[in-house]
Design a protein around this motif. Sequence first.
Motif, PDB file in Angstrom:
ATOM      1  N   SER A  65       0.830  -1.201   0.000  1.00  0.00           N
ATOM      2  CA  SER A  65       0.000   0.000   0.000  1.00  0.00           C
ATOM      3  C   SER A  65       0.867   1.256   0.000  1.00  0.00           C
ATOM      4  O   SER A  65       0.613   2.204  -0.754  1.00  0.00           O
ATOM      5  CB  SER A  65      -0.910  -0.016   1.226  1.00  0.00           C
ATOM      6  OG  SER A  65      -1.656   1.163   1.308  1.00  0.00           O
ATOM      7  N   THR A  66       1.895   1.239   0.826  1.00  0.00           N
ATOM      8  CA  THR A  66       2.819   2.384   0.873  1.00  0.00           C
ATOM      9  C   THR A  66       3.525   2.544  -0.465  1.00  0.00           C
ATOM     10  O   THR A  66       3.658   3.667  -0.975  1.00  0.00           O
ATOM     11  CB  THR A  66       3.850   2.188   2.004  1.00  0.00           C
ATOM     12  OG1 THR A  66       3.153   2.056   3.235  1.00  0.00           O
ATOM     13  CG2 THR A  66       4.810   3.350   2.087  1.00  0.00           C
ATOM     14  N   GLY A  67       3.967   1.444  -1.056  1.00  0.00           N
ATOM     15  CA  GLY A  67       4.642   1.507  -2.354  1.00  0.00           C
ATOM     16  C   GLY A  67       3.741   2.058  -3.438  1.00  0.00           C
ATOM     17  O   GLY A  67       4.161   2.898  -4.243  1.00  0.00           O
ATOM     18  N   VAL A  68       2.505   1.634  -3.483  1.00  0.00           N
ATOM     19  CA  VAL A  68       1.559   2.114  -4.494  1.00  0.00           C
ATOM     20  C   VAL A  68       1.303   3.615  -4.298  1.00  0.00           C
ATOM     21  O   VAL A  68       1.270   4.379  -5.265  1.00  0.00           O
ATOM     22  CB  VAL A  68       0.241   1.309  -4.444  1.00  0.00           C
ATOM     23  CG1 VAL A  68      -0.845   1.991  -5.282  1.00  0.00           C
ATOM     24  CG2 VAL A  68       0.478  -0.101  -4.937  1.00  0.00           C
ATOM     25  N   ARG A  69       1.121   4.025  -3.036  1.00  0.00           N
ATOM     26  CA  ARG A  69       0.900   5.459  -2.780  1.00  0.00           C
ATOM     27  C   ARG A  69       2.089   6.297  -3.238  1.00  0.00           C
ATOM     28  O   ARG A  69       1.912   7.383  -3.799  1.00  0.00           O
ATOM     29  CB  ARG A  69       0.636   5.689  -1.292  1.00  0.00           C
ATOM     30  CG  ARG A  69      -0.830   5.542  -0.942  1.00  0.00           C
ATOM     31  CD  ARG A  69      -1.155   6.091   0.438  1.00  0.00           C
ATOM     32  NE  ARG A  69      -1.739   5.001   1.216  1.00  0.00           N
ATOM     33  CZ  ARG A  69      -1.156   4.383   2.237  1.00  0.00           C
ATOM     34  NH1 ARG A  69       0.013   4.766   2.655  1.00  0.00           N
ATOM     35  NH2 ARG A  69      -1.758   3.392   2.856  1.00  0.00           N
ATOM     36  N   LEU A  70       3.292   5.820  -2.993  1.00  0.00           N
ATOM     37  CA  LEU A  70       4.489   6.557  -3.424  1.00  0.00           C
ATOM     38  C   LEU A  70       4.578   6.616  -4.948  1.00  0.00           C
ATOM     39  O   LEU A  70       4.909   7.666  -5.520  1.00  0.00           O
ATOM     40  CB  LEU A  70       5.747   5.930  -2.838  1.00  0.00           C
ATOM     41  CG  LEU A  70       5.955   6.105  -1.341  1.00  0.00           C
ATOM     42  CD1 LEU A  70       7.139   5.285  -0.862  1.00  0.00           C
ATOM     43  CD2 LEU A  70       6.147   7.578  -1.000  1.00  0.00           C
ATOM     44  N   LEU A 103       2.146   6.419  -7.125  1.00  0.00           N
ATOM     45  CA  LEU A 103       1.086   7.255  -7.683  1.00  0.00           C
ATOM     46  C   LEU A 103       1.157   8.704  -7.186  1.00  0.00           C
ATOM     47  O   LEU A 103       0.317   9.513  -7.553  1.00  0.00           O
ATOM     48  CB  LEU A 103      -0.278   6.645  -7.346  1.00  0.00           C
ATOM     49  CG  LEU A 103      -0.556   5.276  -7.963  1.00  0.00           C
ATOM     50  CD1 LEU A 103      -1.922   4.770  -7.516  1.00  0.00           C
ATOM     51  CD2 LEU A 103      -0.478   5.321  -9.475  1.00  0.00           C
ATOM     52  N   GLY A 104       2.132   9.022  -6.342  1.00  0.00           N
ATOM     53  CA  GLY A 104       2.301  10.388  -5.872  1.00  0.00           C
ATOM     54  C   GLY A 104       1.262  10.816  -4.868  1.00  0.00           C
ATOM     55  O   GLY A 104       1.005  12.003  -4.705  1.00  0.00           O
ATOM     56  N   MET A 105       0.649   9.845  -4.177  1.00  0.00           N
ATOM     57  CA  MET A 105      -0.370  10.179  -3.212  1.00  0.00           C
ATOM     58  C   MET A 105       0.167  10.139  -1.788  1.00  0.00           C
ATOM     59  O   MET A 105      -0.552  10.340  -0.830  1.00  0.00           O
ATOM     60  CB  MET A 105      -1.562   9.226  -3.338  1.00  0.00           C
ATOM     61  CG  MET A 105      -2.264   9.363  -4.686  1.00  0.00           C
ATOM     62  SD  MET A 105      -3.396   8.026  -5.109  1.00  0.00           S
ATOM     63  CE  MET A 105      -4.361   7.829  -3.659  1.00  0.00           C
ATOM     64  N   GLY A 106       1.469   9.846  -1.653  1.00  0.00           N
ATOM     65  CA  GLY A 106       2.081   9.773  -0.317  1.00  0.00           C
ATOM     66  C   GLY A 106       2.252  11.159   0.263  1.00  0.00           C
ATOM     67  O   GLY A 106       2.386  12.142  -0.442  1.00  0.00           O
ATOM     68  N   SER A 107       2.220  11.235   1.580  1.00  0.00           N
ATOM     69  CA  SER A 107       2.345  12.566   2.205  1.00  0.00           C
ATOM     70  C   SER A 107       3.773  12.884   2.536  1.00  0.00           C
ATOM     71  O   SER A 107       4.626  12.082   2.643  1.00  0.00           O
ATOM     72  CB  SER A 107       1.501  12.647   3.461  1.00  0.00           C
ATOM     73  OG  SER A 107       1.502  11.463   4.211  1.00  0.00           O
TER      74      SER A 107
END
Length: 66
Positions: A55-60, A62-66
């Motif tokens: 989940s963390t990898g996908v967020r990073l 896709l640029g959705m990580g904070s």
Amino acid sequence: MMAKTTPAKFVQEVRQETAKVTWPTRRETVVSTATVFVMAILAAIFFFLVDQLLSTGVRLVLGMGS
């Protein structure tokens, strides 16, 4: 064609087969049950951690990580 078995004969055969079964002791049953619970918990923890990592990898990505 299959031979007909009466209910009484069926019950007699079931009892004969049941007598041949080697039943586990109480201790064996408790140990087996505990092992299943421990392995289920370990699997749940493993899949939770893998899910969090992905989940963390996908967020990073896709640029959705904070």
